[in-house]
Scaffold this motif. Structure first.
Motif, PDB file in Angstrom:
ATOM      1  N   PHE A 186      44.283 -39.429  -8.627  1.00 55.77           N
ATOM      2  CA  PHE A 186      44.023 -38.093  -8.298  1.00 55.77           C
ATOM      3  C   PHE A 186      43.285 -38.169  -6.839  1.00 55.77           C
ATOM      4  N   ASP A 187      43.154 -39.437  -6.384  1.00 50.52           N
ATOM      5  CA  ASP A 187      42.552 -39.479  -4.968  1.00 50.52           C
ATOM      6  C   ASP A 187      43.079 -38.237  -3.950  1.00 50.52           C
ATOM      7  N   GLU A 188      44.333 -38.294  -3.798  1.00 47.78           N
ATOM      8  CA  GLU A 188      44.676 -37.215  -2.663  1.00 47.78           C
ATOM      9  C   GLU A 188      44.350 -35.702  -3.340  1.00 47.78           C
ATOM     10  N   PHE A 189      44.430 -35.840  -4.552  1.00 52.21           N
ATOM     11  CA  PHE A 189      44.196 -34.378  -5.129  1.00 52.21           C
ATOM     12  C   PHE A 189      42.730 -34.103  -4.732  1.00 52.21           C
ATOM     13  N   PHE A 190      41.993 -34.721  -4.819  1.00 55.03           N
ATOM     14  CA  PHE A 190      40.531 -34.346  -4.939  1.00 55.03           C
ATOM     15  C   PHE A 190      40.189 -34.305  -3.040  1.00 55.03           C
ATOM     16  N   LYS A 191      40.922 -35.119  -2.403  1.00 48.70           N
ATOM     17  CA  LYS A 191      40.415 -35.120  -1.131  1.00 48.70           C
ATOM     18  C   LYS A 191      40.821 -33.840  -0.480  1.00 48.70           C
ATOM     19  N   LYS A 192      41.987 -33.243  -0.854  1.00 46.62           N
ATOM     20  CA  LYS A 192      42.561 -32.102  -0.313  1.00 46.62           C
ATOM     21  C   LYS A 192      41.713 -30.993  -0.921  1.00 46.62           C
ATOM     22  N   HIS A 193      41.004 -30.957  -2.205  1.00 44.65           N
ATOM     23  CA  HIS A 193      40.193 -30.024  -2.678  1.00 44.65           C
ATOM     24  C   HIS A 193      38.998 -30.111  -1.858  1.00 44.65           C
ATOM     25  N   GLU A 194      38.340 -31.110  -1.577  1.00 42.24           N
ATOM     26  CA  GLU A 194      37.153 -31.221  -0.950  1.00 42.24           C
ATOM     27  C   GLU A 194      37.323 -30.733   0.651  1.00 42.24           C
ATOM     28  N   SER A 195      38.577 -31.010   1.134  1.00 44.32           N
ATOM     29  CA  SER A 195      38.806 -30.371   2.698  1.00 44.32           C
ATOM     30  C   SER A 195      38.477 -28.900   2.844  1.00 44.32           C
ATOM     31  N   ILE A 196      38.758 -28.230   1.712  1.00 45.64           N
ATOM     32  CA  ILE A 196      38.626 -26.582   1.934  1.00 45.64           C
ATOM     33  C   ILE A 196      37.412 -26.235   1.746  1.00 45.64           C
ATOM     34  N   LYS A 197      36.171 -27.147   1.695  1.00 45.68           N
ATOM     35  CA  LYS A 197      34.916 -26.758   1.532  1.00 45.68           C
ATOM     36  C   LYS A 197      34.638 -25.825   0.300  1.00 45.68           C
ATOM     37  N   PRO A 198      34.852 -26.622  -0.893  1.00 50.73           N
ATOM     38  CA  PRO A 198      34.762 -25.763  -2.096  1.00 50.73           C
ATOM     39  C   PRO A 198      33.211 -25.719  -2.611  1.00 50.73           C
ATOM     40  N   TYR A 199      32.511 -24.778  -1.834  1.00 45.56           N
ATOM     41  CA  TYR A 199      31.082 -24.669  -2.049  1.00 45.56           C
ATOM     42  C   TYR A 199      30.415 -23.565  -1.423  1.00 45.56           C
ATOM     43  N   LEU A 200      29.550 -22.838  -1.705  1.00 49.49           N
ATOM     44  CA  LEU A 200      28.862 -21.815  -0.907  1.00 49.49           C
ATOM     45  C   LEU A 200      28.329 -22.253   0.279  1.00 49.49           C
ATOM     46  N   ILE A 201      28.834 -21.478   1.308  1.00 47.48           N
ATOM     47  CA  ILE A 201      28.291 -21.787   2.731  1.00 47.48           C
ATOM     48  C   ILE A 201      27.350 -20.575   3.222  1.00 47.48           C
ATOM     49  N   ARG A 202      26.196 -20.931   3.723  1.00 45.95           N
ATOM     50  CA  ARG A 202      25.418 -19.817   4.002  1.00 45.95           C
ATOM     51  C   ARG A 202      25.179 -19.878   5.216  1.00 45.95           C
ATOM     52  N   LYS A 203      24.905 -18.810   6.240  1.00 47.30           N
ATOM     53  CA  LYS A 203      24.360 -18.843   7.678  1.00 47.30           C
ATOM     54  C   LYS A 203      22.978 -18.885   7.795  1.00 47.30           C
ATOM     55  N   ASP A 204      22.351 -18.185   6.543  1.00 47.44           N
ATOM     56  CA  ASP A 204      20.885 -18.445   6.782  1.00 47.44           C
ATOM     57  C   ASP A 204      20.444 -19.048   5.602  1.00 47.44           C
ATOM     58  N   ASN A 205      19.070 -19.339   5.400  1.00 41.22           N
ATOM     59  CA  ASN A 205      18.611 -19.869   4.406  1.00 41.22           C
ATOM     60  C   ASN A 205      17.638 -19.054   3.265  1.00 41.22           C
ATOM     61  N   PRO A 206      18.541 -18.562   2.290  1.00 41.19           N
ATOM     62  CA  PRO A 206      17.949 -17.454   1.479  1.00 41.19           C
ATOM     63  C   PRO A 206      16.900 -18.123   0.768  1.00 41.19           C
ATOM     64  N   GLU A 207      15.929 -17.044   0.394  1.00 43.22           N
ATOM     65  CA  GLU A 207      14.910 -17.419  -0.419  1.00 43.22           C
ATOM     66  C   GLU A 207      15.362 -16.892  -1.878  1.00 43.22           C
ATOM     67  N   GLY A 208      14.927 -17.318  -2.816  1.00 46.00           N
ATOM     68  CA  GLY A 208      14.928 -16.873  -4.407  1.00 46.00           C
ATOM     69  C   GLY A 208      16.608 -16.874  -4.605  1.00 46.00           C
ATOM     70  N   GLN A 209      16.898 -15.676  -5.543  1.00 41.37           N
ATOM     71  CA  GLN A 209      18.275 -15.684  -6.015  1.00 41.37           C
ATOM     72  C   GLN A 209      19.175 -14.815  -4.854  1.00 41.37           C
ATOM     73  N   LEU A 210      20.792 -14.985  -5.234  1.00 37.37           N
ATOM     74  CA  LEU A 210      21.439 -14.237  -4.425  1.00 37.37           C
ATOM     75  C   LEU A 210      21.944 -13.385  -5.497  1.00 37.37           C
ATOM     76  N   ILE A 211      21.896 -12.069  -5.458  1.00 33.93           N
ATOM     77  CA  ILE A 211      22.270 -11.036  -6.292  1.00 33.93           C
ATOM     78  C   ILE A 211      23.568 -10.884  -6.061  1.00 33.93           C
ATOM     79  N   GLN A 212      24.310 -10.740  -7.444  1.00 32.47           N
ATOM     80  CA  GLN A 212      25.548 -10.305  -7.426  1.00 32.47           C
ATOM     81  C   GLN A 212      25.945  -9.301  -8.558  1.00 32.47           C
TER      82      GLN A 212
END
Ligand code: SF4
Ligand code: SF4
Lengths: 249, 132, 115
Positions: free
Chosen positions: A111-137
Motif C-alpha cells: 500500500f506504499d504508493e496508495f498512502f504516498k498519493k494520499h499524503e501528497s494531497i495534504k489530508p489535514y486542516l490547513i490554517r493561515k492563522d493560528n486560531p485560539e480555542g475551538q473552530l466552530i462549525q
C-alpha cells in the motif's frame, strides 16, 4: 452449514497458482471468516491482512470473484459464487489488482504508493492563522463533508477504477476524495494548495466518471461524486489563475 | 505501464452496466466514431471538383452509399452515435456534479431516450430507402 | 501559510472544459447534420442542394465550427485514452495531438472549399 470451495491465488509474482480449499460456512459467515478458517485449520502459510473484522481498519480488502471489497463485511449469503463445481459453490479470492498495488504474496499487496498519493494531497486542516480555542462549525457545514470522512483507506475503489489500473501515476479515487473532503470543510483554508495539486493531468482529470469506485466502496463514500465536484473546483481555480493571475496560497 | 494493465479497462467481470461497462462502451463507440470521421474525410475527397463537373462523381457516390449494405452500416453507425451522444449528455451533467448520486436512473433514462432517437431516425431512413 | 513548492499551472481543466463544450455543440451540430443528410436528405439529396448549402456563408461557418469541434472532441478523447494508459511522454503526446488536429482541420476546410 454447507461446504464451499475457496479458490485462492497463492504465491508471489514469480511463482503462483490457484489453490482450492474446502471450507465449511454458516449462514452468516463472512469471506474473512473463511480465510481465517483456512489459515487455522488447513494451511498455516496463507498470508492476508486483516485486523478489526468490523469494517473500520480497512486492511482486508481483496478481490472476491473479481470485485474489490472488504472481506470482513462480505457475507457468503449475499454474493453469487463465481461458479459451481461438483455441486459446490466456488468463490475466487485474489489480492487487490491493478498497477497501483504491488503484489507481495498470497493476498497481501503493497500500500506504499496508495498512502504516498494520499499524503501528497495534504489530508489535514490547513490554517493561515493560528486560531485560539475551538473552530466552530454548524451541523450544516459538517454535513457537507461528513460522509467522506467515513473512508477507511481500504483501497477497494482504487482496485475497481479502470484508470488506476492502467495508469500507476493517477492519484486515484481515494486520494482525490480525501482532497475534496478537506476542501469542503469550512474550517480549512488550504483549498487552493490542494487544487494546485489535483488539477494536474494525473489528478482529477484522469477520472472519466466510470464510477466503479462508488460501486466498490464498502463505506458508501461515493468517491465518483466527490471527484466530479473537485473537477468543478479545480476548473474555477485554474481559470482564475489563467485570467486573473491568481496562484495557490 | 504494462500490457496487462493497459488492457484492464476492457474487463467486464465485476463491473456494473451503468458504470464501468457504460464507460467501456463510451470509449469504444468514441473510437469507432473517430475512425469513421477519417473514413468520412476519405469518402468526401471523392467529391472534390463536383462544382465543375456538374455532379457526375456525386451521382456515382450516391449510388454506392445508397446501396443496401451501406444503408445497413449507416444504421449501425447511428446506433453507435446515439449511444455515445445519450451517454455523453449524461456525462456532461455528471462531470459538472449534477445527478451523480442517481447514476443508475440517469443512465437508463438516457439509454431509453437514445434508443427512441435511433429508432426514429432508422424509421425515416428505411422508409425513404424503401420508397425509392 | 504559503507553500510555493507545489504551485504550478495546468491546462488540463481547460482541455476538459472544451471537451464538454464541444460535446454540447455536437449534440446540436450532429443532430442537424444527421437530419439534413439522412432524414430530410434521403428524400431530396442532390448535388445542387449540397453545393448551395456549402456556398452559403452561414452554413460554411456552421460546417467549420462543426469540423473544429468534432476533430477536437475526437482527438482529445483519444489523447485521454493514451494518457490513461500511463504514458510518461506527455509533451510528445500533446504535440502529436495538436499536429494531427491541425492537419485534420486544414484538410476538412480544404474539402469544404474544393467540393
Ligand atoms: S473511498 Fe471507500 S473504497 Fe475507497 S479507500 Fe475509502 S472506504 Fe475504501
Ligand atoms: S469515477 Fe473516476 S476515480 Fe472512480 S472509478 Fe471511475 S475513473 Fe476511477
Amino acid at each position: 452449514m454447507e461446504n464451499i470451495i475457496l479458490r485462492i491465488k497463492r504465491g508471489d509474482p514469480n511463482h503462483w497458482e490457484y489453490r482450492d480449499y474446502d471450507v465449511p460456512v454458516e449462514k452468516d459467515s463472512t469471506v474473512l471468516d473463511a480465510l481465517y478458517y483456512v489459515r487455522d485449520n488447513i494451511d498455516h502459510s496463507l498470508s492476508f491482512r486483516a485486523s478489526c473484522r468490523m469494517e473500520v481498519c480497512g486492511s482486508c480488502a481483496m478481490m472476491v470473484n473479481s470485485f474489490p471489497t472488504t472481506t470482513c463485511s462480505t457475507l457468503f449469503s449475499k454474493i453469487k459464487p463465481a461458479k459451481i463445481e461438483n455441486g459446490k459453490k466456488v468463490y475466487i479470492i485474489e489480492p487487490l489488482r491493478g498497477e497501483s498495488f504491488k503484489w507481495i504474496r498470497d493476498l497481501v499487496v503493497d500500500f506504499d504508493e496508495f498512502f504516498k498519493k494520499h499524503e501528497s494531497i495534504k489530508p489535514y486542516l490547513i490554517r493561515k492563522d493560528n486560531p485560539e480555542g475551538q473552530l466552530i462549525q454548524s451541523p450544516k457545514e459538517l454535513k457537507k463533508y461528513y460522509p467522506l470522512t467515513l473512508c477507511i483507506k481500504c483501497g477497494a475503489c482504487v482496485a475497481a477504477c479502470p484508470i488506476s489500473n492502467s495508469d500507476p501515476n493517477y492519484l486515484g479515487p481515494a486520494a482525490l476524495t480525501a482532497a475534496y473532503r478537506f476542501n469542503a470543510d469550512s474550517r480549512d483554508q488550504g483549498k487552493n494548495l490542494r487544487l494546485a495539486i489535483v488539477s494536474d493531468p494525473e489528478g482529477c482529470w484522469r477520472c472519466h466518471f466510470s464510477s466503479e469506485c462508488s460501486n466498490a466502496c464498502p463505506k458508501n463514500v461515493d468517491p465518483a461524486s466527490a471527484i466530479q465536484k473537485l473537477k468543478v473546483q479545480s476548473t474555477g481555480y485554474e481559470l482564475k489563475r489563467i485570467f486573473l493571475g491568481k496562484r495557490g496560497e | 505501464m504494462s500490457l496487462k494493465g493497459s488492457l484492464f479497462w476492457i474487463k467486464i467481470k465485476g463491473r456494473q452496466i451503468s458504470d464501468g461497462i457504460a464507460f467501456l462502451f463510451h470509449r469504444l463507440t468514441g473510437l469507432v466514431i473517430l475512425l469513421y470521421l477519417y473514413i468520412h474525410f476519405a469518402a468526401l475527397s471523392q467529391l472534390i471538383g463536383s462544382q465543375s463537373t456538374g455532379g457526375q462523381n456525386f451521382q456515382n457516390f450516391l449510388k454506392t452509399v445508397e446501396s443496401p449494405p451501406f444503408v445497413a452500416l449507416d444504421i449501425l453507425l447511428f446506433l453507435v452515435i446515439f449511444y455515445h451522444g445519450a451517454n455523453g449528455i449524461r456525462l456532461v451533467f455528471s462531470e459538472f456534479g449534477i445527478g451523480t448520486s442517481r447514476r443508475k436512473l440517469f443512465f437508463w433514462i438516457m439509454m431509453i431516450l437514445g434508443v427512441i432517437g435511433w429508432i426514429l431516425l432508422t424509421y425515416i431512413v428505411v422508409k425513404a430507402f424503401l420508397g425509392r | 501559510m504559503t507553500n510555493q513548492e507545489s504551485i504550478k499551472g495546468s491546462m488540463a481543466p481547460v482541455a476538459w472544459l472544451f471537451q464538454l463544450i464541444t460535446a454540447i455543440f455536437m449534440v446540436f451540430f450532429l443532430g442537424v447534420h444527421l437530419w439534413i443528410m439522412h432524414a430530410e436528405g434521403s428524400i431530396s439529396l442532390t448535388i445542387q442542394s449540397i453545393l448551395q448549402r456549402i456556398n452559403d456563408p452561414w452554413w460554411k461557418t456552421f460546417y467549420i465550427v462543426f469540423l473544429v469541434s468534432v476533430v477536437y472532441h475526437g482527438l482529445n478523447g483519444l489523447r485521454g485514452i493514451v494518457f490513461d494508459l500511463g504514458v510518461k511522454k506527455k509533451s510528445l503526446t500533446n504535440a502529436l495531438f495538436w499536429i494531427v488536429a491541425i492537419i485534420s482541420i486544414i484538410y476538412g476546410i480544404y474539402l469544404l472549399y474544393s467540393i
